[in-house]
Motif scaffolding. Structure first.
Motif, PDB file in Angstrom:
ATOM      1  N   PRO A  88      -6.664   4.146  -4.847  1.00  0.00           N
ATOM      2  CA  PRO A  88      -6.828   3.342  -5.435  1.00  0.00           C
ATOM      3  C   PRO A  88      -7.611   3.084  -6.772  1.00  0.00           C
TER       4      PRO A  88
ATOM      5  N   LYS B 293     -12.540  -3.757   0.433  1.00  0.00           N
ATOM      6  CA  LYS B 293     -11.058  -4.337  -0.514  1.00  0.00           C
ATOM      7  C   LYS B 293     -11.750  -4.774  -2.106  1.00  0.00           C
TER       8      LYS B 293
ATOM      9  N   ASP C 146      -2.553   0.650  -3.836  1.00  0.00           N
ATOM     10  CA  ASP C 146      -2.522  -0.309  -3.683  1.00  0.00           C
ATOM     11  C   ASP C 146      -1.004  -0.786  -5.514  1.00  0.00           C
TER      12      ASP C 146
ATOM     13  N   GLU D  81      -4.022   1.730   5.514  1.00  0.00           N
ATOM     14  CA  GLU D  81      -5.343   1.801   5.187  1.00  0.00           C
ATOM     15  C   GLU D  81      -5.538   1.108   6.078  1.00  0.00           C
TER      16      GLU D  81
ATOM     17  N   GLY E 252      -8.462  -8.756  -2.610  1.00  0.00           N
ATOM     18  CA  GLY E 252      -8.392  -8.212  -2.110  1.00  0.00           C
ATOM     19  C   GLY E 252      -7.324  -6.798  -2.330  1.00  0.00           C
ATOM     20  N   TRP E 253      -7.368  -6.348  -3.185  1.00  0.00           N
ATOM     21  CA  TRP E 253      -6.895  -5.477  -3.410  1.00  0.00           C
ATOM     22  C   TRP E 253      -7.632  -3.518  -2.538  1.00  0.00           C
ATOM     23  N   SER E 254      -6.865  -3.193  -2.494  1.00  0.00           N
ATOM     24  CA  SER E 254      -7.710  -1.595  -1.491  1.00  0.00           C
ATOM     25  C   SER E 254      -8.327  -1.547  -2.085  1.00  0.00           C
TER      26      SER E 254
ATOM     27  N   HIS F 233       0.752  -1.169  -0.238  1.00  0.00           N
ATOM     28  CA  HIS F 233      -0.035   0.393   0.301  1.00  0.00           C
ATOM     29  C   HIS F 233       0.610   1.439  -0.162  1.00  0.00           C
TER      30      HIS F 233
END
Length: 277
Positions: free
Chosen positions: A270, A200, A212, A194, A205-207, A190
């Motif tokens: 993001p 996510k 990210d 976060e 599971g990406w922010s 990151h």
């Protein structure tokens, strides 16, 4: 009735020593993926809100895809090139590095500990350095194979597949190094802090709230599969020159997308903005 003998080379691909190693690794990581999936369903322990076995599962799947790609494309080389000792040495080094990676990640998972960015003790720092070296060897193996395909005018496949393989493996290697070294050096995926419980992206599971680097890394590594597949498809419907041109344009777009995603992450943004409840 005469004996029927199957010869792989009759179908444009022939087994070599390097390819045997790549196939063995493909099978091994396929089994590791199945085992990780089973452990994920049985073991309810978690790290940072995720199953302890999710990272081994993701890495096993990624390595399965990586070695499957290398095995298939190595088989397209002409006999002279695919029997080179340097290529076999490259395959052995990649397999040893990958085996170390998955065993260490699994060891840490079994102890409910992080494998990545874990530098809390001298031993952990040393193992993290070995993981970084292993990742370099794994990635470089793809770039080396791309160079072999570039040097092989008799590669088994059309112009689209050949150039898709060369560009996918070489550019994918370069872009993977850029994105991976940024994550490893920062000891974090990151850019920005976060918040606990922040939303996510499903599956990955990406922010959705801070920068990210993983989306850029994902595109970089999977150029190695996307471009050869695209080239193979173009070969089926288009003249060789058109197929090669289109796959080259797609390679350029892939690099631009990787750099854009990398820049977005570096600015703390993001790729999609989630809503935090």
């Amino acid at each position: 009735m005469g004996e029927i003998v199957f010869k792989a080379e009759d179908y444009g691909f022939a087994f070599s020593e390097a390819q045997d190693w790549f196939w063995a690794a493909t099978a091994g990581f396929g089994l590791a993926f199945i085992l990780s999936t089973l452990l994920l369903t049985l073991d309810r322990r978690r790290i940072a809100g995720e199953s302890v076995w999710l990272k081994p599962l993701k890495f096993a799947l990624s390595l399965f895809i990586h070695f499957l790609t290398l095995a298939l494309l190595t088989g397209g080389l002409s006999i002279e090139l695919r029997q080179r000792g340097f290529l076999t040495a490259t395959a052995i080094a990649a397999c040893v590095a990958a085996a170390f990676e998955i065993l260490y990640i699994g060891f840490r998972a079994a102890r409910q500990e992080r494998s990545h960015f874990n530098v809390g003790t001298p031993v952990a720092r040393l193992m993290y350095a070995f993981m970084a070296l292993g990742a370099v060897v794994l990635t470089l193996a793809a770039g080396i194979l791309g160079a072999y395909i570039f040097l092989d005018p008799n590669f088994a496949g059309g112009a689209g597949l050949r150039w898709g393989s060369v560009l996918g493996l070489s550019l994918g290697t370069l872009m993977t190094f850029i994105t991976a070294f940024a994550m490893g050096g920062a000891l974090s995926h990151h850019v920005g802090q976060e918040a606990a419980g922040a939303p996510k992206m499903p599956v990955t599971g990406w922010s959705l709230t801070v920068g990210d680097r993983r989306p850029a890394h994902f595109v970089a590594t999977h150029m190695m599969q996307i471009l050869p597949i695209a080239g193979l498809i173009f070969d089926q419907a288009l003249p060789p020159s058109v197929a090669a041109t289109l796959v080259t344009l797609l390679a350029g777009l892939s690099v631009l997308l990787t750099l854009w995603l990398f820049r977005q992450a570096g600015q703390g943004r993001p790729i999609f903005r989630g809503r935090h409840h």
